[in-house]
Design a protein around this motif. Structure first.
Motif, PDB file in Angstrom:
ATOM      1  N   GLN A 106      43.803  28.869  28.292  1.00 33.28           N
ATOM      2  CA  GLN A 106      44.135  29.219  26.982  1.00 33.28           C
ATOM      3  C   GLN A 106      43.462  30.475  26.298  1.00 33.28           C
ATOM      4  O   GLN A 106      44.001  30.946  25.444  1.00 33.28           O
ATOM      5  CB  GLN A 106      43.673  27.607  25.995  1.00 33.28           C
ATOM      6  N   PHE A 107      42.300  30.679  26.785  1.00 33.68           N
ATOM      7  CA  PHE A 107      41.534  31.814  26.268  1.00 33.68           C
ATOM      8  C   PHE A 107      41.374  32.708  27.442  1.00 33.68           C
ATOM      9  O   PHE A 107      40.445  32.696  28.118  1.00 33.68           O
ATOM     10  CB  PHE A 107      40.097  31.345  25.682  1.00 33.68           C
ATOM     11  N   LYS A 108      42.405  33.475  27.650  1.00 41.11           N
ATOM     12  CA  LYS A 108      42.234  34.459  29.055  1.00 41.11           C
ATOM     13  C   LYS A 108      41.517  35.604  28.925  1.00 41.11           C
ATOM     14  O   LYS A 108      41.004  36.228  29.649  1.00 41.11           O
ATOM     15  CB  LYS A 108      43.588  34.713  29.172  1.00 41.11           C
ATOM     16  N   ALA A 109      41.082  36.092  27.391  1.00 51.02           N
ATOM     17  CA  ALA A 109      40.277  37.246  27.116  1.00 51.02           C
ATOM     18  C   ALA A 109      40.741  38.504  27.907  1.00 51.02           C
ATOM     19  O   ALA A 109      40.054  38.874  28.921  1.00 51.02           O
ATOM     20  CB  ALA A 109      38.762  36.987  27.714  1.00 51.02           C
ATOM     21  N   PRO A 110      41.936  38.811  27.382  1.00 49.55           N
ATOM     22  CA  PRO A 110      42.600  39.888  28.464  1.00 49.55           C
ATOM     23  C   PRO A 110      42.066  41.112  28.327  1.00 49.55           C
ATOM     24  O   PRO A 110      42.003  41.889  29.162  1.00 49.55           O
ATOM     25  CB  PRO A 110      44.132  39.991  27.554  1.00 49.55           C
ATOM     26  N   VAL A 111      41.457  41.578  27.169  1.00 52.14           N
ATOM     27  CA  VAL A 111      40.500  43.039  26.910  1.00 52.14           C
ATOM     28  C   VAL A 111      39.449  42.732  27.822  1.00 52.14           C
ATOM     29  O   VAL A 111      39.224  43.953  28.236  1.00 52.14           O
ATOM     30  CB  VAL A 111      40.321  43.100  25.399  1.00 52.14           C
ATOM     31  N   ALA A 112      38.784  41.930  28.033  1.00 51.88           N
ATOM     32  CA  ALA A 112      37.654  41.827  28.963  1.00 51.88           C
ATOM     33  C   ALA A 112      38.161  42.091  30.250  1.00 51.88           C
ATOM     34  O   ALA A 112      37.480  42.743  31.100  1.00 51.88           O
ATOM     35  CB  ALA A 112      36.878  40.418  29.039  1.00 51.88           C
ATOM     36  N   SER A 113      39.143  41.458  30.756  1.00 52.88           N
ATOM     37  CA  SER A 113      39.789  41.684  32.206  1.00 52.88           C
ATOM     38  C   SER A 113      39.879  43.300  32.294  1.00 52.88           C
ATOM     39  O   SER A 113      39.670  43.947  33.168  1.00 52.88           O
ATOM     40  CB  SER A 113      41.094  41.153  32.289  1.00 52.88           C
ATOM     41  N   VAL A 114      40.595  43.955  31.159  1.00 56.69           N
ATOM     42  CA  VAL A 114      40.710  45.345  31.213  1.00 56.69           C
ATOM     43  C   VAL A 114      39.599  46.136  31.354  1.00 56.69           C
ATOM     44  O   VAL A 114      39.295  47.175  32.239  1.00 56.69           O
ATOM     45  CB  VAL A 114      41.467  45.900  29.814  1.00 56.69           C
ATOM     46  N   TRP A 115      38.485  45.898  30.840  1.00 56.45           N
ATOM     47  CA  TRP A 115      37.156  46.235  30.961  1.00 56.45           C
ATOM     48  C   TRP A 115      36.661  46.346  32.620  1.00 56.45           C
ATOM     49  O   TRP A 115      36.102  47.336  32.976  1.00 56.45           O
ATOM     50  CB  TRP A 115      36.026  45.827  30.053  1.00 56.45           C
ATOM     51  N   LEU A 116      36.789  45.041  33.033  1.00 49.31           N
ATOM     52  CA  LEU A 116      36.246  44.849  34.273  1.00 49.31           C
ATOM     53  C   LEU A 116      37.084  45.725  35.399  1.00 49.31           C
ATOM     54  O   LEU A 116      36.597  46.227  36.231  1.00 49.31           O
ATOM     55  CB  LEU A 116      36.458  43.306  34.505  1.00 49.31           C
ATOM     56  N   LYS A 117      38.583  45.737  35.040  1.00 52.95           N
ATOM     57  CA  LYS A 117      39.276  46.393  36.006  1.00 52.95           C
ATOM     58  C   LYS A 117      38.801  47.897  35.964  1.00 52.95           C
ATOM     59  O   LYS A 117      38.837  48.731  36.782  1.00 52.95           O
ATOM     60  CB  LYS A 117      40.660  46.346  35.489  1.00 52.95           C
ATOM     61  N   MET A 118      38.498  48.407  34.645  1.00 54.10           N
ATOM     62  CA  MET A 118      38.022  49.744  34.693  1.00 54.10           C
ATOM     63  C   MET A 118      37.064  50.075  35.338  1.00 54.10           C
ATOM     64  O   MET A 118      36.800  50.988  36.088  1.00 54.10           O
ATOM     65  CB  MET A 118      37.999  50.197  33.096  1.00 54.10           C
ATOM     66  N   ALA A 119      35.820  49.153  35.188  1.00 49.69           N
ATOM     67  CA  ALA A 119      34.692  49.536  35.744  1.00 49.69           C
ATOM     68  C   ALA A 119      34.815  49.249  37.499  1.00 49.69           C
ATOM     69  O   ALA A 119      34.180  49.945  38.077  1.00 49.69           O
ATOM     70  CB  ALA A 119      33.627  48.261  35.293  1.00 49.69           C
ATOM     71  N   LEU A 120      35.695  48.488  37.756  1.00 56.21           N
ATOM     72  CA  LEU A 120      35.796  48.236  39.270  1.00 56.21           C
ATOM     73  C   LEU A 120      36.831  49.584  39.828  1.00 56.21           C
ATOM     74  O   LEU A 120      36.406  50.068  41.133  1.00 56.21           O
ATOM     75  CB  LEU A 120      36.831  47.095  39.657  1.00 56.21           C
ATOM     76  N   LEU A 121      37.675  50.181  39.249  1.00 56.33           N
ATOM     77  CA  LEU A 121      38.066  51.227  39.263  1.00 56.33           C
ATOM     78  C   LEU A 121      37.081  52.524  39.575  1.00 56.33           C
ATOM     79  O   LEU A 121      37.290  53.375  40.377  1.00 56.33           O
ATOM     80  CB  LEU A 121      39.209  51.600  38.331  1.00 56.33           C
ATOM     81  N   MET A 122      36.238  52.686  38.540  1.00 58.38           N
ATOM     82  CA  MET A 122      35.329  53.638  38.447  1.00 58.38           C
ATOM     83  C   MET A 122      34.261  53.450  39.837  1.00 58.38           C
ATOM     84  O   MET A 122      33.879  54.262  40.094  1.00 58.38           O
ATOM     85  CB  MET A 122      34.513  53.491  37.230  1.00 58.38           C
ATOM     86  N   GLN A 123      34.109  52.173  40.223  1.00 54.82           N
ATOM     87  CA  GLN A 123      33.138  52.130  41.337  1.00 54.82           C
ATOM     88  C   GLN A 123      33.856  52.315  42.663  1.00 54.82           C
ATOM     89  O   GLN A 123      33.363  53.101  43.535  1.00 54.82           O
ATOM     90  CB  GLN A 123      32.867  50.325  41.392  1.00 54.82           C
ATOM     91  N   GLN A 124      35.355  52.023  42.643  1.00 58.44           N
ATOM     92  CA  GLN A 124      36.118  52.150  44.115  1.00 58.44           C
ATOM     93  C   GLN A 124      36.647  53.209  44.252  1.00 58.44           C
ATOM     94  O   GLN A 124      36.922  54.092  45.135  1.00 58.44           O
ATOM     95  CB  GLN A 124      37.035  50.945  44.062  1.00 58.44           C
ATOM     96  N   GLY A 125      37.017  54.011  42.993  1.00 57.47           N
ATOM     97  CA  GLY A 125      37.800  55.312  42.852  1.00 57.47           C
ATOM     98  C   GLY A 125      39.260  55.246  43.152  1.00 57.47           C
ATOM     99  O   GLY A 125      39.641  53.965  43.281  1.00 57.47           O
ATOM    100  N   LEU A 126      39.875  56.131  42.647  1.00 56.82           N
ATOM    101  CA  LEU A 126      41.428  56.129  42.811  1.00 56.82           C
ATOM    102  C   LEU A 126      41.921  55.685  44.178  1.00 56.82           C
ATOM    103  O   LEU A 126      43.167  55.450  44.192  1.00 56.82           O
ATOM    104  CB  LEU A 126      42.036  57.292  42.022  1.00 56.82           C
ATOM    105  N   GLY A 127      41.263  56.108  45.170  1.00 59.26           N
ATOM    106  CA  GLY A 127      41.842  55.914  46.644  1.00 59.26           C
ATOM    107  C   GLY A 127      42.019  54.486  46.793  1.00 59.26           C
ATOM    108  O   GLY A 127      42.582  54.374  47.818  1.00 59.26           O
TER     109      GLY A 127
END
Length: 342
Positions: free
Chosen positions: A218-239
């Motif tokens: 019911q409360f998916k907190a979608p913006v928080a997921s966007v933040w997490l995905k962005m942080a993981l992308l910065m960690q792993q790189g575009l590759g």
């Protein structure tokens, strides 16, 4: 298509994140460039002189100020408060997230910098680019603390929170200025409200967490997921992205940049017809049970405005506020009842 309540496909999430990040950062950079150019072309004013060549009395540095000096907030108050707030952030966030104090201090200083730019953008355009400044801080901390997801999230959260609160404060003080309110009384009210909100927001979050769980169906907190995905992308790189996803993500990012450039260069009559990259990206990221009601509400508002412009002008905000307030108040009642029955 996916059914209501189902998870958005991972491919679509990555593409929508690329669109949102590119559009928000492009809009943010355009504001920075605009401010830099306006500062370069602004000419310094010279002090007026009398007929004999002697300097006249200096002009009022703020001729628009209507409050007497005894009602203004001294510089030492907010300067000392800023230092105390930074020290409080370091003292709380550093042991809470097991981060070096220097990183928290850097995140706080970066939040002060981007808050100034965000407030300038809000004052000029009535839009606060909080998402863009948050993503910018995440990119900076990908260089400061490479591979550290928690530090990346904390830096982005501090920057976005600072920009958002600074923007709210700007609008509050501007309204008070128009009403000729006492700035010092407003300052006291802000301090009381900020102190009380610490306990109210934490208590409300704990109630929701206990009753429903956050995130949950019911409360998916979608913006928080966007933040997490962005942080993981910065960690792993575009590759780390699959080749096909990377191609579409680049296309979405180019679209986001193009939308920002067109909005800044086209006449207002044309630019207002362009879709917002952030809105499109959020619509792609969320499931239909979140987006469809918003589309229906927008269509209803459009039809009302076209068919009955007079009643729309006077009643639209009242009706919309009533719907939001009614659901919000009932959600609090339902939350308390659910916690009692647990």
């Amino acid at each position: 298509m996916y059914e209501s309540g189902a998870e958005v496909p991972r491919f679509l999430r990555r593409v929508s994140i690329a669109l949102m990040v590119a559009e928000s950062l492009a809009a943010f950079l355009l504001v920075v460039v605009s401010q830099a150019l306006s500062s370069l072309v602004r000419r310094p004013t010279t002090a007026p002189t009398n007929e004999g060549g002697t300097a006249a009395a200096p002009l009022n540095p703020d001729p628009l100020e209507v409050a007497p000096p005894n009602q203004l907030v001294p510089t030492s108050w907010w300067a000392c408060g800023l230092v105390a707030a930074l020290a409080l952030c370091v003292g709380i966030l550093s042991p809470m997230f097991h981060l070096p104090p220097g990183q928290i201090l850097l995140a706080g200083l970066l939040a002060c910098l981007v808050a100034i730019l965000a407030v300038r953008a809000l004052g000029q355009t009535d839009l606060n680019p909080v998402s863009g400044v948050g993503k910018l801080s995440q990119i900076v901390f990908a260089l400061v603390a490479p591979g550290h997801v928690v530090a990346n999230l904390v830096a982005g959260a501090l920057a976005e929170a600072g920009a958002m609160q600074a923007g709210d404060l700007l609008q509050d003080l501007k309204a008070g200025h128009l009403l000729k309110a006492n700035p010092r009384a407003q300052f006291y009210g802000q301090l009381i409200g900020a102190t009380a909100s610490v306990f109210v927001t934490v208590g409300a979050y704990n109630l929701y967490q206990r009753a429903y769980g956050v995130p949950s169906a019911q409360f998916k907190a979608p913006v928080a997921s966007v933040w997490l995905k962005m942080a993981l992308l910065m960690q792993q790189g575009l590759g780390a992205l699959p080749p096909s996803t990377l191609v579409y993500a680049k296309g979405a990012a180019a679209t986001g940049v193009a939308l920002s450039l067109l909005e800044a260069t086209l006449p207002h009559a044309l630019s207002q017809l362009l879709p917002q990259g952030m809105s499109v990206g959020v619509g792609m990221y969320l499931t239909p049970d979140f987006t469809v009601p918003r589309v229906l509400g927008a269509l209803l508002e459009l039809a009302w405005r076209r068919c009955y412009p007079d009643s729309h002008k006077h009643l639209m905000l009242v009706v919309a506020s009533g719907l939001v307030l009614g659901e919000g108040l009932w959600s609090i009642v339902a939350l308390v009842l659910k916690n009692i029955w647990l």
